[in-house]
Design a protein around this motif. Structure first.
Motif, PDB file in Angstrom:
ATOM      1  N   PRO A 158      -3.984   1.044   5.631  1.00 18.51           N
ATOM      2  CA  PRO A 158      -3.763   1.958   4.499  1.00 18.51           C
ATOM      3  C   PRO A 158      -2.291   2.088   4.109  1.00 18.51           C
ATOM      4  N   GLN A 159      -2.079   2.450   2.829  1.00 15.48           N
ATOM      5  CA  GLN A 159      -0.785   2.872   2.284  1.00 15.48           C
ATOM      6  C   GLN A 159       0.292   1.795   2.341  1.00 15.48           C
ATOM      7  N   VAL A 160      -0.076   0.542   2.347  1.00 16.30           N
ATOM      8  CA  VAL A 160       0.897  -0.550   2.399  1.00 16.30           C
ATOM      9  C   VAL A 160       1.179  -1.020   0.968  1.00 16.30           C
ATOM     10  N   ILE A 161       2.462  -1.124   0.622  1.00 18.38           N
ATOM     11  CA  ILE A 161       2.825  -1.619  -0.719  1.00 18.38           C
ATOM     12  C   ILE A 161       3.698  -2.875  -0.647  1.00 18.38           C
ATOM     13  N   GLU A 227      14.697   4.106   0.542  1.00 16.38           N
ATOM     14  CA  GLU A 227      13.551   4.611  -0.212  1.00 16.38           C
ATOM     15  C   GLU A 227      12.336   4.812   0.688  1.00 16.38           C
ATOM     16  N   ALA A 228      12.125   3.892   1.629  1.00 16.20           N
ATOM     17  CA  ALA A 228      11.001   4.041   2.552  1.00 16.20           C
ATOM     18  C   ALA A 228      11.180   5.273   3.436  1.00 16.20           C
ATOM     19  N   LYS A 232       8.433   9.899   2.705  1.00 21.37           N
ATOM     20  CA  LYS A 232       7.670  10.929   3.420  1.00 21.37           C
ATOM     21  C   LYS A 232       6.231  10.492   3.693  1.00 21.37           C
ATOM     22  N   GLY A 233       6.088   9.211   4.066  1.00 22.64           N
ATOM     23  CA  GLY A 233       4.775   8.707   4.459  1.00 22.64           C
ATOM     24  C   GLY A 233       3.833   8.414   3.317  1.00 22.64           C
ATOM     25  N   GLN A 234       4.308   8.416   2.059  1.00 16.58           N
ATOM     26  CA  GLN A 234       3.425   8.111   0.930  1.00 16.58           C
ATOM     27  C   GLN A 234       3.122   6.626   0.830  1.00 16.58           C
ATOM     28  N   TRP A 235       3.998   5.783   1.317  1.00 15.48           N
ATOM     29  CA  TRP A 235       3.758   4.343   1.349  1.00 15.48           C
ATOM     30  C   TRP A 235       4.489   3.744   2.541  1.00 15.48           C
ATOM     31  N   ARG A 236       4.040   2.544   2.934  1.00 13.54           N
ATOM     32  CA  ARG A 236       4.576   1.897   4.126  1.00 13.54           C
ATOM     33  C   ARG A 236       4.766   0.413   3.879  1.00 13.54           C
ATOM     34  N   LEU A 237       5.526  -0.214   4.767  1.00 14.09           N
ATOM     35  CA  LEU A 237       5.774  -1.645   4.734  1.00 14.09           C
ATOM     36  C   LEU A 237       5.286  -2.272   6.031  1.00 14.09           C
ATOM     37  N   ARG A 246       8.228   2.729  12.717  1.00 15.73           N
ATOM     38  CA  ARG A 246       8.576   3.962  12.030  1.00 15.73           C
ATOM     39  C   ARG A 246       7.352   4.467  11.272  1.00 15.73           C
ATOM     40  N   PRO A 247       7.342   5.751  10.878  1.00 18.69           N
ATOM     41  CA  PRO A 247       6.203   6.241  10.089  1.00 18.69           C
ATOM     42  C   PRO A 247       6.022   5.490   8.769  1.00 18.69           C
TER      43      PRO A 247
END
Length: 312
Positions: A158-161, A227-228, A232-237, A246-247
């Motif tokens: 989830p939440q990977v951009i 930026e990551a 605040k955990g809205q997207w991840r790499l 990292r979160p």
């Protein structure tokens, strides 16, 4: 007397030949110079597939970019028959595509080695300001949602951009602080950080650090890293184990002990292969940055500019 008369005749003939050379029409000299400096435009002789094969860009893209940077390529010279804009631009594209020696490229285009070098430098720094228009991180909510949905659907993460990785681009050893550019593989290089999306499109690039710099340090001091951290955990790499967990950054589980952790590592490996394919396509399309060409033989600043332009 006969010998003296013979000497006078020879001197008279020499003076006559000198006068004839001085009376040579100026138009003849201009015609010779025009013939030497006149170059044919390869775009007028090649078909569409041959243009892509030689210059890695479609004909329309070449014409469009040439219209944008053309005024910057105008030579401030009073000499006749200066290099045309087309010849300069195509010489630089040919170098990006092949990574060949400048002398070899000049022989194929009818140019000298210094002329090719000046053309590559002029085109590179003319294209560099356009990189921000083509390489940009997804900013809109819709763009982020589309990428996150793709990674969630195909890899169940989830939440990977985006996927991030560093790659070493070989260069010649700089004369100043050359030891800092020696990478862990033993050769001078630029450590280039690349971020891409699910379509293998480069969305961010950091090309300014010596080869001895660690990947995690580059990420921490990059704009995408900041930026990551502020997301605040809205997207991840996604990244490999060379980066810290990292979160906002997913790395593989070091020692998986359960089936769920093993499945996550497998999904992570398949998803992270996107950036590996992106790097491979980038280097094979523009051989100037591939190790098979011998590396970039410029100063580090110019090497970083070439990396950014080819990524664009």
């Amino acid at each position: 007397m006969a010998a003296l008369q013979r000497v006078f005749q020879l001197r008279a003939r020499q003076r006559e030949r000198q006068r004839q050379r001085q009376r040579r029409p100026r138009s003849t000299l201009c015609t010779i110079n025009a013939f030497i400096r006149q170059h044919q435009n390869p775009l007028d002789m090649l078909d569409d597939m041959a243009v892509i094969d030689r210059y890695r860009l479609p004909r329309g893209e070449i014409v469009q970019l040439l219209n944008v940077i053309g005024p910057q390529l105008m030579r401030a010279t009073r000499r006749n028959f200066a290099l045309s804009l087309d010849v300069q631009f195509l010489a630089a594209l040919r170098y990006y595509a092949t990574g060949s020696f400048l002398q070899v490229l000049g022989d194929g285009l009818g140019l000298s080695k210094p002329s090719v070098s000046r053309a590559v430098q002029a085109v590179t720094y003319a294209l560099l300001p356009l990189a921000a228009e083509h390489i940009h991180f997804p900013a809109s909510r819709q763009a982020m949602s589309d990428i996150q949905e793709y990674f969630l659907t195909h890899y169940h993460i989830p939440q990977v951009i985006g996927v991030i990785d560093g790659t070493l681009i070989p260069i010649s050893t700089p004369s100043v602080d050359g030891h800092t550019y020696i990478c862990h593989k033993g050769y001078p290089a630029i450590n280039c950080q690349v971020t891409c999306d699910q379509k293998c499109l480069i969305t961010d690039i950091v090309a300014r650090w010596p080869g001895s710099t660690h990947d995690s340090y580059i990420f921490t001091n990059s704009s995408v890293g900041q930026e990551a951290q502020n997301s605040k955990g809205q997207w991840r790499l996604l990244s490999d184990s060379g980066y810290p967990l990292r979160p906002y950054q997913f790395t593989p589980v070091a020692n998986p002990v359960s089936n769920s952790e093993a499945h996550f590592n497998e999904a992570h490996r398949v998803a992270r292969s996107i950036v590996e394919r992106t790097l491979g396509r980038w280097k094979l399309r523009f051989r100037a940055i591939h190790k098979s060409s011998g590396g970039l033989l410029f100063v580090p600043q110019k090497c970083c500019a070439v990396l950014t332009v080819t990524a664009m």
